[in-house]
Design an enzyme around this catalytic site. Structure first.
Site, mmCIF file in Angstrom:
data_model
loop_
_atom_site.group_PDB
_atom_site.id
_atom_site.type_symbol
_atom_site.label_atom_id
_atom_site.label_comp_id
_atom_site.label_asym_id
_atom_site.label_seq_id
_atom_site.Cartn_x
_atom_site.Cartn_y
_atom_site.Cartn_z
ATOM 1 N N ASP A 79 47.353 35.756 -25.092
ATOM 2 C CA ASP A 79 48.093 35.836 -23.839
ATOM 3 C C ASP A 79 49.606 35.819 -24.069
ATOM 4 O O ASP A 79 50.084 35.530 -25.154
ATOM 5 C CB ASP A 79 47.705 34.689 -22.893
ATOM 6 C CG ASP A 79 47.905 33.314 -23.521
ATOM 7 O OD1 ASP A 79 48.881 33.123 -24.259
ATOM 8 O OD2 ASP A 79 47.080 32.418 -23.265
ATOM 9 N N MET B 236 54.083 33.823 -26.903
ATOM 10 C CA MET B 236 53.013 34.788 -27.187
ATOM 11 C C MET B 236 51.954 34.055 -27.987
ATOM 12 O O MET B 236 52.263 33.419 -28.992
ATOM 13 C CB MET B 236 53.554 35.961 -28.012
ATOM 14 C CG MET B 236 52.461 36.914 -28.508
ATOM 15 S SD MET B 236 53.102 38.185 -29.655
ATOM 16 C CE MET B 236 53.922 39.302 -28.520
ATOM 17 N N GLU B 237 50.732 34.120 -27.532
ATOM 18 C CA GLU B 237 49.628 33.544 -28.297
ATOM 19 C C GLU B 237 48.725 34.683 -28.757
ATOM 20 O O GLU B 237 47.842 35.128 -28.020
ATOM 21 C CB GLU B 237 48.857 32.539 -27.447
ATOM 22 C CG GLU B 237 49.713 31.339 -27.039
ATOM 23 C CD GLU B 237 48.954 30.308 -26.225
ATOM 24 O OE1 GLU B 237 48.933 29.154 -26.623
ATOM 25 O OE2 GLU B 237 48.387 30.668 -25.174
ATOM 26 N N PHE B 238 48.981 35.154 -29.974
ATOM 27 C CA PHE B 238 48.225 36.297 -30.489
ATOM 28 C C PHE B 238 46.852 35.833 -30.976
ATOM 29 O O PHE B 238 46.630 34.652 -31.203
ATOM 30 C CB PHE B 238 49.001 36.986 -31.617
ATOM 31 C CG PHE B 238 49.191 36.133 -32.854
ATOM 32 C CD1 PHE B 238 48.207 36.054 -33.831
ATOM 33 C CD2 PHE B 238 50.362 35.406 -33.049
ATOM 34 C CE1 PHE B 238 48.375 35.275 -34.967
ATOM 35 C CE2 PHE B 238 50.542 34.626 -34.193
ATOM 36 C CZ PHE B 238 49.548 34.555 -35.144
#
Ligand SMILES: [Zn+2]
Length: 499
Positions: free
Chosen positions: A355, A460-462
């Protein structure tokens, strides 16, 4: 002990623990963290669990709606956690006969996690890294950079491209490491730099520094050769590359080097730094840098007692430290804003939830009541409860539009790569946080009475949920996803405005 859910929950069902491939039970397993999915009909069902600061919910607790077969009808909400076998047993007992169920994730079907590089592929900073966006489709990178390789890679960019400048940050880490950051694209005038990205605040979120460095490598290579970039199905022109560089990029690739060194050597899913001031063994070592920033840091004072945006317990994954900005890593992160006073856009790179989070993270947004804001003591003790009206955080409506617009563009690019889906979400989601990098960035303008630049902050949570150690395939997909995300984040920021 948490109180169990009340009887007001409808449709009681049996709790199910689905175990895969774990014999379990030996003493040595007691501190091993196992990935678990909790499922419930609403996100609110998870509130009592999330409020317990002994559980590990990854970067931040996120309740994701899960839909069956891609249809739009919502089936249930899922919350990922990393739990010890004892915690799983405890929760299974606690939530028996409720709507909440626990499911251990299948570990046995996953490929091996990506290896950490040995040696130095950048040969003491004489060889520049090469990103995936400037190489043939299907090219892959064989391992995650070890801590030494991260600085060697950046030095390689400096020596090969001449336009990257590194600088030493003022504070040494607890273990005595010197920290560095770098800038590129807008020449020597530090007031021409408008984009700031950082990674590895959380040590275990493997691949964060790699994502950032390979992206910078791509920009420099494409700029030099006059080419564009290709990430999966997403492409960028050379003009876009030049535009992004001209915005001026500051990058801080390893915010938590002590933690990264420990995680890479121990494989222990280590999140915090390695400060032993508040605890000298096991989980009590370390401060969560992402709860240590000077934004509502003293959460017991500022938040409602039922909110748990951080933890005062040294053994918690979200231990907030001994004071706002008590940690050298935090101070170093903040010092970058002083050196580059015109930073307008900030991105903190984390994993693993899939997300993009935008402001605010302490409570729901509102744009009507300017007096209801994080600086007002009137609202102390009321913040952090999602769904109530006692407090919502003020954000000017123009800012709310801007932050959402750029988050949406970032996610659209990451999805367009063709690997996996991402979502945008206001950072608070269902659960508040205090002292985080993104809120700190955005709050500076108000806490410093308009004397500093306004900074839009993002997280950013990749990657895949609670999957901090990616497989090699996932590691490479993460590079493609994040690099396209960084491109459109920067392009959208430029479009909204850098000044
Ligand atoms: Zn994180």
């Amino acid at each position: 002990m948490r109180l169990p859910f009340t009887a007001s929950l409808a449709a009681l069902q049996s709790l199910v623990v689905v175990a895969h491939g774990h014999a379990g039970g030996s003493d040595s397993d007691h501190h091993v963290l196992l990935p678990v999915q909790l499922r419930a009909p609403t996100a609110e069902h998870f509130l009592p669990i999330v409020s317990n600061d002994t559980y590990d919910f990854g970067c931040r607790p996120i309740a994701r709606p899960v839909t069956a077969d891609g249809s739009s009808s919502r089936q249930y909400f899922e919350l990922h956690a990393l739990l010890t076998r004892d915690q799983i047993a405890h929760l299974s007992h606690e939530y028996r006969s409720t709507d909440v169920s626990l499911h251990e994730q299948t570990l046995t079907k996953r490929a091996a996690t990506a290896p950490i590089g040995t040696g130095d592929r950048f040969q003491s900073g004489t060889v520049a890294p090469k990103g995936l966006g400037t190489q043939a489709s299907g090219t892959t990178i064989a391992s995650i950079m070890n801590l030494n390789e991260i600085s060697s890679a950046v030095n390689g960019l400096v020596s090969v491209y001449k336009t990257v400048t590194t600088f030493t940050l003022p504070y040494k880490t607890f273990e005595g490491r010197t920290q560095f950051a770098a800038y590129v694209g807008a020449g020597t005038d530090t007031s021409k730099y408008h984009l700031y990205l950082s990674a590895a605040v959380h040590a275990r979120e493997r691949g964060g520094p790699d994502n950032l460095i390979y992206w910078i490598s791509d920009l420099l290579s494409a700029n030099k050769t006059g080419s564009g970039l290709t990430y999966g199905k997403k492409t960028y022109t050379n003009a876009q590359v030049k535009s992004v560089l001209a915005a001026g990029i500051v990058f801080f690739p390893v915010v938590n080097p002590d933690g990264v060194a420990y995680d890479q050597s121990s494989g222990s899913l280590w999140r915090k730094n390695r400060n032993t001031k508040s605890g000298s063994s096991g989980a009590s070592v370390g401060v969560d840098i992402n709860r240590n920033f000077d934004f509502l840091w003293n959460f017991p004072k500022y938040f409602a007692s039922s909110a748990s945006p951080a933890s005062t317990s040294p053994s918690s994954q979200t231990f907030y430290g001994t004071a706002a900005q008590s940690e050298p890593e935090t101070k170093n992160h903040v010092s970058v804003y002083d050196k580059f006073p015109k930073i307008r856009w900030f991105m903190d790179v984390h994993s693993a939830a899939g997300d993009i989070l935008y402001s605010w993270g302490d409570d729901e947004n509102q744009s009507t009541n300017t007096a209801m804001n994080f600086l007002s003591s009137t609202y102390d003790g009321k913040r952090g409860i999602v769904g109530d009206t006692a407090y919502k955080e003020y954000i000017p409506s123009a800012d709310a539009t801007n932050v959402k617009k750029v988050a949406d563009a970032t996610v659209a690019a990451m999805k367009a790569v063709g690997g996996r889906s991402y979502i945008t979400q206001q950072a608070v989601g269902l659960y508040a946080t205090s002292g985080a990098t993104d809120d700190y960035a955005f709050s500076r303008y108000w806490s410093k009475s308009g004397q500093v630049n306004k900074v839009y902050g993002y997280t950013m949570e990749f990657g895949y949920s609670t999957n901090f150690y990616p497989t090699l395939t996932e590691f490479n997909q993460n590079i493609l996803d994040t690099n396209a995300g960084f491109m459109d984040w920067a392009l959208a920021a430029i479009s909204v405005g850098l000044e």
